[in-house]
Scaffold this motif. Structure first.
Motif, PDB file in Angstrom:
ATOM      1  N   ASP A 435       0.827  -1.207   0.000  1.00  0.00           N
ATOM      2  CA  ASP A 435       0.000   0.000   0.000  1.00  0.00           C
ATOM      3  C   ASP A 435       0.861   1.258   0.000  1.00  0.00           C
ATOM      4  N   LYS A 439       0.791   3.938  -3.112  1.00  0.00           N
ATOM      5  CA  LYS A 439       0.393   5.332  -2.912  1.00  0.00           C
ATOM      6  C   LYS A 439       1.471   6.290  -3.398  1.00  0.00           C
ATOM      7  N   SER A 454      -4.611   4.181  -6.017  1.00  0.00           N
ATOM      8  CA  SER A 454      -3.438   3.331  -5.757  1.00  0.00           C
ATOM      9  C   SER A 454      -3.797   1.856  -5.727  1.00  0.00           C
TER      10      SER A 454
END
Length: 480
Positions: A435, A439, A454
């Motif tokens: 993650d 991002k 994302s």
């Protein structure tokens, strides 16, 4: 089919055993100039050249069987298929060893020349022999005559022309592109970019499509012909069988040979054939599996991050490796075009490796860091935006499809089981790291006025593409 005995039983036996012994050693000739160990490449070349003898022995044995019966070929379409099939076998098994020579392979590999060679075998040898067998066998199974000899003859001629229209343009395309990619100007600069070479051979691909359509038309006609043949006949499931009376083996000429005895024992014959095949496998595989120094490690090469691992699987799923290779051979034309040549240690965490076998698009082994994230986004959405004239299809659905992160833990565990050194327990924080990286890429795209979540697949494949070749670049930077 010709009602003739095989020309030489002994030659057929020699053909069989020599082929199954030698062929297994020849595989490395597909990986010349790759990171495969040099000794394995040399073995592949040597045994490939040896293959000419048994292969042509088998072809000649088939053609000489027709001695005194060539007049039947003029009238019997089954024999026409068989003769062309045997001839294609001879052509393919001569060209294969020639392509294993490094000087020829340097031009031919990754080009349409290889595809032409393969399809001489696939369409001419395997295809035509199969058609001959079906045309001969189906009428006998259904106790009838072939429905239409004219349709079978039409199939033969359109199939033969289809092969020619298929392979000749591909040979031309292979020679053209292979030589264009190696050409330099008098000033020592590459004369053509990759896309220019592709645009030159598109007409050959159109002709190839025509040849494939002709060949397929013949197959459809055959299916119709054989279906009508079956419908007009009658299948006899349990056919009465007759055989000559048994006689003592030692009273039958040549029947007491060791090989005749082996032929009567299918399990023993299978075991013997398997042992002959496995000899080459063990000789070639064991050094690589048992000697760690066969693959020198490179300190800067690290396992893929979770996001890159997900992106790699998308790359495989979308068939990118069908057009893009990931191995730079040690030629000036390739290192000038793509970057530093590939090292074995780069691929220790690639399962499976994606060296590729064709270049409809440029090699991607060093594409990481070459372009910004926005370039990859636009290129995947519509390749023509970044490469005018490109024949690459759009992959715009990657922008809208969500990345499935529920598989991340399983993928990390699977990679660890086959030797990728992810720390124990890392799988539980993998999606967190995924993650963070996703991002960062999405934020970078946002700075270029590209708004994308994302969580989309295009973020993952961009991460993977940006990783390719970066480990080697990092190693080179660190060594300065």
């Amino acid at each position: 089919m010709a009602n003739r005995p095989i020309y030489s039983y002994k030659l057929s036996i020699l053909h069989f055993w020599a082929l199954i012994f030698i062929y297994i050693w020849a595989g490395p000739h597909h990986l010349l100039y790759s990171t495969l160990p040099g000794w394995a490449q040399s073995l592949g070349v040597a045994f490939s050249i040896m293959l000419i003898a048994p292969s042509w022995g088998g072809m000649i044995n088939g053609l000489l069987t027709l001695r005194g019966a060539w007049d039947k070929v003029r009238d019997d379409v089954v024999l026409k298929f068989m003769v062309v099939g045997l001839t294609a076998y001879g052509m393919a098994t001569f060209e294969g060893p020639m392509l294993s020579l490094k000087q020829i392979n340097a031009v031919a590999h990754f080009s349409d020349w290889i595809i032409a060679h393969v399809h001489v075998g696939a369409l001419g040898w395997n295809g035509f022999l199969t058609f001959a067998i079906l045309y001969w066998l189906i009428p006998r199974i259904y106790k009838t005559q072939l429905f239409s000899k004219k349709l079978a003859s039409f199939h033969f001629w359109i199939g033969t022309l289809g092969i020619l229209f298929y392979v000749i343009p591909l040979y031309w395309a292979g020679f053209t592109q292979g030589l264009m990619l190696k050409e330099f100007t008098p000033e020592g600069i590459l004369k053509y970019n990759f896309l220019e070479t592709v645009l030159q051979i598109i007409p050959m691909w159109v002709t190839r499509a025509l040849g494939g359509s002709m060949y397929l038309t013949g197959v459809i006609v055959m299916a119709y012909n054989l279906t009508r043949t079956a419908l007009q006949g009658k299948l006899q499931a349990n056919e009465p069988a007759q055989a000559m009376a048994l006689a003592p083996v030692n009273t039958i000429p040549r029947e007491n040979s060791w090989h005749r005895r082996l032929e009567r024992r299918p399990i023993q014959l299978m075991i013997a054939a398997l042992l002959v095949i496995l000899i080459g496998s063990f000789v070639e595989l064991m050094p690589t599996l048992t000697i760690a120094s066969n693959i020198p490690t490179i300190a800067s090469v690290k396992p893929y991050t979770p996001l890159e691992l997900q992106g790699r699987d998308i790359y495989i799923r979308e068939g990118c490796l069908g057009c893009h290779s990931q191995t730079v051979r040690p030629f000036r034309s390739e290192t000038e075009r793509y970057g530093e040549y590939s090292k074995a240690g780069e691929f220790v965490y690639d399962h499976p490796f994606l060296w590729g076998s064709e270049r409809k698009g440029p090699d991607l082994a060093r594409v990481g860091g070459k372009y910004p994230n926005a370039w990859h986004y636009n290129h995947l959405m519509d390749p023509r935006l970044m490469s005018p004239g490109s024949i690459m299809p759009d992959y715009d659905w990657l922008i809208t499809q969500d990345l499935d992160t529920t598989t991340t833990i399983a993928k990390i565990n699977a990679m660890r089981k086959i030797g990728v050194p992810y720390p124990k327990g890392y799988e539980y924080q993998a999606n967190h790291d995924l993650d963070i990286q996703a991002k960062a890429i999405a934020a970078d795209l946002g700075q270029n006025h590209i708004e994308v979540s994302s969580r989309k697949e295009i973020i993952a494949i961009t991460a993977y593409l940006q990783r390719l070749g970066m480990d080697i670049k990092a190693n080179k930077t660190a060594s300065k």
